[in-house]
Design a protein around this motif. Structure first.
Motif, PDB file in Angstrom:
ATOM      1  N   ARG A 156       0.833  -1.201   0.000  1.00  0.00           N
ATOM      2  CA  ARG A 156       0.000   0.000   0.000  1.00  0.00           C
ATOM      3  C   ARG A 156       0.865   1.247   0.000  1.00  0.00           C
ATOM      4  N   ARG A 157       0.458   2.262  -0.778  1.00  0.00           N
ATOM      5  CA  ARG A 157       1.162   3.542  -0.842  1.00  0.00           C
ATOM      6  C   ARG A 157       0.313   4.599  -0.145  1.00  0.00           C
ATOM      7  N   PHE A 158       0.926   5.321   0.752  1.00  0.00           N
ATOM      8  CA  PHE A 158       0.231   6.352   1.510  1.00  0.00           C
ATOM      9  C   PHE A 158       0.539   7.734   0.937  1.00  0.00           C
ATOM     10  N   SER A 159      -0.457   8.612   0.997  1.00  0.00           N
ATOM     11  CA  SER A 159      -0.232  10.018   0.663  1.00  0.00           C
ATOM     12  C   SER A 159      -0.971  10.878   1.671  1.00  0.00           C
ATOM     13  N   PHE A 160      -0.555  12.132   1.750  1.00  0.00           N
ATOM     14  CA  PHE A 160      -1.056  13.001   2.816  1.00  0.00           C
ATOM     15  C   PHE A 160      -2.574  13.171   2.786  1.00  0.00           C
ATOM     16  N   VAL A 161      -3.110  13.598   1.652  1.00  0.00           N
ATOM     17  CA  VAL A 161      -4.517  14.002   1.622  1.00  0.00           C
ATOM     18  C   VAL A 161      -5.457  12.813   1.782  1.00  0.00           C
ATOM     19  N   THR A 162      -5.302  11.820   0.909  1.00  0.00           N
ATOM     20  CA  THR A 162      -6.251  10.714   0.937  1.00  0.00           C
ATOM     21  C   THR A 162      -6.081   9.836   2.164  1.00  0.00           C
ATOM     22  N   ASP A 163      -4.924   9.919   2.816  1.00  0.00           N
ATOM     23  CA  ASP A 163      -4.700   9.054   3.967  1.00  0.00           C
ATOM     24  C   ASP A 163      -4.667   9.791   5.299  1.00  0.00           C
ATOM     25  N   THR A 164      -5.082  11.034   5.336  1.00  0.00           N
ATOM     26  CA  THR A 164      -5.279  11.704   6.618  1.00  0.00           C
ATOM     27  C   THR A 164      -6.663  12.355   6.654  1.00  0.00           C
ATOM     28  N   PHE A 165      -6.933  13.268   5.730  1.00  0.00           N
ATOM     29  CA  PHE A 165      -8.218  13.961   5.757  1.00  0.00           C
ATOM     30  C   PHE A 165      -9.384  13.003   5.476  1.00  0.00           C
ATOM     31  N   GLU A 166      -9.270  12.193   4.440  1.00  0.00           N
ATOM     32  CA  GLU A 166     -10.362  11.258   4.162  1.00  0.00           C
ATOM     33  C   GLU A 166     -10.436  10.175   5.234  1.00  0.00           C
ATOM     34  N   ALA A 167      -9.299   9.849   5.848  1.00  0.00           N
ATOM     35  CA  ALA A 167      -9.300   8.857   6.921  1.00  0.00           C
ATOM     36  C   ALA A 167     -10.119   9.329   8.117  1.00  0.00           C
ATOM     37  N   MET A 168     -10.184  10.657   8.339  1.00  0.00           N
ATOM     38  CA  MET A 168     -11.023  11.167   9.429  1.00  0.00           C
ATOM     39  C   MET A 168     -12.476  10.756   9.227  1.00  0.00           C
ATOM     40  N   GLY A 169     -12.971  10.942   8.001  1.00  0.00           N
ATOM     41  CA  GLY A 169     -14.348  10.550   7.701  1.00  0.00           C
ATOM     42  C   GLY A 169     -14.547   9.051   7.800  1.00  0.00           C
ATOM     43  N   GLN A 170     -13.550   8.275   7.360  1.00  0.00           N
ATOM     44  CA  GLN A 170     -13.646   6.814   7.434  1.00  0.00           C
ATOM     45  C   GLN A 170     -13.680   6.349   8.886  1.00  0.00           C
ATOM     46  N   TYR A 171     -12.884   7.000   9.722  1.00  0.00           N
ATOM     47  CA  TYR A 171     -12.879   6.658  11.153  1.00  0.00           C
ATOM     48  C   TYR A 171     -14.219   7.003  11.782  1.00  0.00           C
ATOM     49  N   LYS A 172     -14.747   8.176  11.430  1.00  0.00           N
ATOM     50  CA  LYS A 172     -16.043   8.596  11.965  1.00  0.00           C
ATOM     51  C   LYS A 172     -17.150   7.626  11.542  1.00  0.00           C
ATOM     52  N   ALA A 173     -17.028   7.116  10.298  1.00  0.00           N
ATOM     53  CA  ALA A 173     -18.059   6.202   9.783  1.00  0.00           C
ATOM     54  C   ALA A 173     -17.840   4.761  10.237  1.00  0.00           C
ATOM     55  N   GLY A 174     -16.728   4.507  10.957  1.00  0.00           N
ATOM     56  CA  GLY A 174     -16.469   3.162  11.433  1.00  0.00           C
ATOM     57  C   GLY A 174     -15.831   2.243  10.412  1.00  0.00           C
ATOM     58  N   VAL A 175     -15.371   2.808   9.303  1.00  0.00           N
ATOM     59  CA  VAL A 175     -14.745   1.997   8.244  1.00  0.00           C
ATOM     60  C   VAL A 175     -13.349   1.552   8.669  1.00  0.00           C
ATOM     61  N   ILE A 176     -12.627   2.408   9.389  1.00  0.00           N
ATOM     62  CA  ILE A 176     -11.312   2.048   9.916  1.00  0.00           C
ATOM     63  C   ILE A 176     -11.304   2.284  11.419  1.00  0.00           C
ATOM     64  N   ASP A 177     -10.397   1.587  12.118  1.00  0.00           N
ATOM     65  CA  ASP A 177     -10.308   1.760  13.564  1.00  0.00           C
ATOM     66  C   ASP A 177      -9.188   2.729  13.927  1.00  0.00           C
ATOM     67  N   GLU A 178      -9.004   2.953  15.214  1.00  0.00           N
ATOM     68  CA  GLU A 178      -8.035   3.937  15.675  1.00  0.00           C
ATOM     69  C   GLU A 178      -6.607   3.542  15.292  1.00  0.00           C
ATOM     70  N   LYS A 179      -6.316   2.258  15.325  1.00  0.00           N
ATOM     71  CA  LYS A 179      -4.980   1.792  14.940  1.00  0.00           C
ATOM     72  C   LYS A 179      -4.698   2.095  13.476  1.00  0.00           C
ATOM     73  N   GLN A 180      -5.687   1.866  12.603  1.00  0.00           N
ATOM     74  CA  GLN A 180      -5.520   2.157  11.178  1.00  0.00           C
ATOM     75  C   GLN A 180      -5.394   3.660  10.935  1.00  0.00           C
ATOM     76  N   LEU A 181      -6.143   4.442  11.702  1.00  0.00           N
ATOM     77  CA  LEU A 181      -6.057   5.904  11.588  1.00  0.00           C
ATOM     78  C   LEU A 181      -4.650   6.375  11.956  1.00  0.00           C
ATOM     79  N   PHE A 182      -4.084   5.801  13.032  1.00  0.00           N
ATOM     80  CA  PHE A 182      -2.737   6.189  13.458  1.00  0.00           C
ATOM     81  C   PHE A 182      -1.702   5.762  12.424  1.00  0.00           C
ATOM     82  N   GLU A 183      -1.907   4.614  11.777  1.00  0.00           N
ATOM     83  CA  GLU A 183      -0.996   4.165  10.729  1.00  0.00           C
ATOM     84  C   GLU A 183      -0.972   5.184   9.587  1.00  0.00           C
ATOM     85  N   CYS A 184      -2.139   5.734   9.233  1.00  0.00           N
ATOM     86  CA  CYS A 184      -2.189   6.774   8.203  1.00  0.00           C
ATOM     87  C   CYS A 184      -1.378   7.991   8.636  1.00  0.00           C
ATOM     88  N   GLU A 185      -1.563   8.397   9.880  1.00  0.00           N
ATOM     89  CA  GLU A 185      -0.857   9.567  10.409  1.00  0.00           C
ATOM     90  C   GLU A 185       0.658   9.368  10.376  1.00  0.00           C
TER      91      GLU A 185
END
Length: 555
Positions: A156-185
């Motif tokens: 997997r390739r990470f980038s700033f926008v799609t893997d931090t800002f959009e991850a906030m919405g995914q976390y809020k929607a329950g699509v990813i968990d806190e560990k996955q959110l921190f991995e993006c960060e």
């Protein structure tokens, strides 16, 4: 050769000036060399700029190798990602004007013969280019380059926008968990450099090279590459030649140069912010550039690359594929020949291309889309125009009709999104965020990324008189002009009104009877300014709307 710097180095009456120059360390035998300013936007605050101390050294080496004498001076910058979502974003676009003014001030006050403009991020590059066009003294731009993508498990390739800002919405929607959110960060920004996709900073770097104002590969070479150092050295060397030959920006920044830049922007699906910036740079270069030209060229310029955030490719992929010259080569039948600061013309540079990776930059015969990445919309809701990045809009949302949900600030809209108040079939209206109303026309990545993260990208549209990040994707229409603070039609929208979007037809309509709109207009009163003190209060009084590039009127 008569030089601008002669005004501070020649004659007995300049004895005090030479004394001051010597006190900075300038040797007496260097006084006759061209004085080259290095306008550096180095700062520890911006990831895209933290590596500039290194590039300054290589530019200096190039200047002195070329026979000039260099002076570094500082230019401020704002990181849009860090300024996002709070009061700081009011300052981002206005800094473009401050940067242009500061470069002008130093170059004129110290009678510099030429400038190397070391820049990278969103408003800094256009501000530097505006200054170059305004001063019309020899200038060359060095953009510091993009970051590398982050790497994760399973390739997997990470980038700033799609893997931090959009991850906030995914976390809020329950699509990813806190560990996955921190991995993006942790993984989204692995090196110094501008954000990795075709966002505003990188789009402007690409367009600077297309305009002929930076050297080949400068627009795409990584910030951490040795190639970027070599480009910095060569740029320092080249500026001395530009001074000796008196080659100035307005010889390069022709109407043809701007048309070429627009086509490359459209072919890459670049940031919608570039519309504001190209209009402002053209304004300083005294080149008439109507907003409608973007749409005129867009209908005949195919989208050839599928770049992040809308696609899988990043700046390092574009650079490996051949960079800006690869795009120019594929568009060669539509590109107008024009001079560049390097010496060879655009046509000569295109003729030098030996190979293009067509998996990244497709041929015109096999485009991603038949039209370019940006579209200009008009209608009773945007009489002077609005911009949509159609390369980031799904086919399902190219036409859409929905209920207006009106918010007079980004914060109110964001709160509604996070509270689950926005549902399928809504059109989110964010107003009083334009150049005057904001003031400063804030970039609103958080609401658009949250929409995508919540899974509403195919069922909710967003319109605003503000603007978006280059990382925005989805049915998001910005730059609506006239803006709400000017009494534009967006100020008259009410909750529940029907708004119809038709991107193929280039239409944005408020389905309210003309008589009702006139009644609302007669009752409308301009709100109190959001900011009443300081520089932004002055900015709001002189800035024009987005349809003219949000430039500041001298009168």
């Amino acid at each position: 050769m008569t030089k601008r710097s002669d005004a501070i180095t020649k004659g007995f009456e300049r004895t005090p000036h030479r004394a001051l120059l010597k006190s900075t360390g300038v040797p007496n035998d260097q006084m006759d060399r061209p004085f080259i300013g290095i306008a550096s936007s180095f700062t520890d605050l911006i990831p895209g700029h933290t590596g500039m101390r290194d590039l300054e050294r290589f530019i200096e080496k190039g200047v002195h190798t070329g026979g000039g004498y260099s002076f570094i001076f500082g230019i401020p910058g704002v990181c849009d990602g860090i300024a996002m979502g709070h009061k700081g974003m009011h300052y981002s676009l206005p800094t473009r004007e401050l940067i242009a003014d500061m470069v002008e001030s130093i170059a004129e006050a110290h009678r510099l013969d030429g400038l190397v403009l070391l820049t990278n991020c969103d408003k800094i590059t256009p501000g530097m280019l505006m200054a170059a066009a305004r001063l019309d003294i020899p200038c060359i731009v060095v953009t510091a380059g993009p970051s590398l993508t982050g790497t994760g498990r399973n390739g997997r390739r990470f980038s700033f926008v799609t893997d931090t800002f959009e991850a906030m919405g995914q976390y809020k929607a329950g699509v990813i968990d806190e560990k996955q959110l921190f991995e993006c960060e942790e993984s989204a920004c692995p090196t110094a450099g501008s954000c990795q996709g075709m966002f505003t900073a990188n789009t402007m770097a690409v367009l600077t090279e297309t305009l002929g104002m930076s050297l080949p590969r400068c627009g795409t070479a990584s910030a951490v590459s040795s190639l970027k150092r070599r480009i910095a050295f060569a740029s320092g060397e080249r500026i001395v030649g530009l001074v000796r030959d008196q080659i100035t920006p307005r010889q390069i920044l022709t109407r043809a140069a701007f048309e070429n830049a627009i086509r490359v922007d459209l072919a890459l699906g670049g940031s919608s912010n570039t519309v504001l910036h190209l209009l402002a740079i053209a304004h300083e270069a005294k080149i008439p550039l109507p907003l409608e030209l973007f749409d005129e060229l867009g209908k005949t310029t195919p989208q050839l690359a599928h770049m992040n955030p809308g696609g899988p490719n990043f700046m390092e992929d574009l650079d490996t594929a051949g960079g800006v010259l690869a795009v120019l080569y594929q568009l060669r039948d539509q590109i107008i020949d024009n001079p560049t600061l390097l010496g060879p013309s655009i046509a000569q540079l295109i003729a030098s291309v030996a190979e293009v990776d067509e998996d990244v930059v497709r041929p015109v015969s096999s485009p991603i889309r038949p039209e370019g990445g940006l579209a200009v919309l008009k209608g009773n809701l945007a009489p002077q125009g609005a911009i949509v990045k159609q390369s980031g809009v799904s086919e399902k949302m190219m036409t859409f009709s929905g209920r207006a949900r009106c918010y007079n600030s980004e914060e109110d809209a964001m709160a509604a999104l996070l509270a689950g108040e926005i549902v399928a079939g809504d059109v989110v209206v964010i107003r009083y965020e334009g150049p005057k109303g904001g003031p400063g026309m804030r970039e609103m990545l958080a609401p658009t990324a949250t929409l995508m993260g919540l899974g509403l990208g195919d069922s909710v549209a967003l319109i605003t008189d503000g603007r978006f990040s280059g990382g925005t994707r989805g049915p998001c229409i910005g730059h609506i002009s006239p803006e709400a603070a000017q009494g534009g039609p967006i100020a008259l929208v009410r909750d529940g009104d029907t708004i119809a979007l038709d991107i193929p037809a280039r239409s944005l309509e408020l389905k309210v009877a003309p008589a009702e709109l006139e009644q609302r207009r007669s009752a409308w009163r301009a709100p109190e300014p959001k900011i009443k003190t300081g520089w932004l209060a002055r900015y709001a009084k002189v800035v024009t709307n987005a349809s003219t590039g949000a430039v500041c009127n001298a009168d």
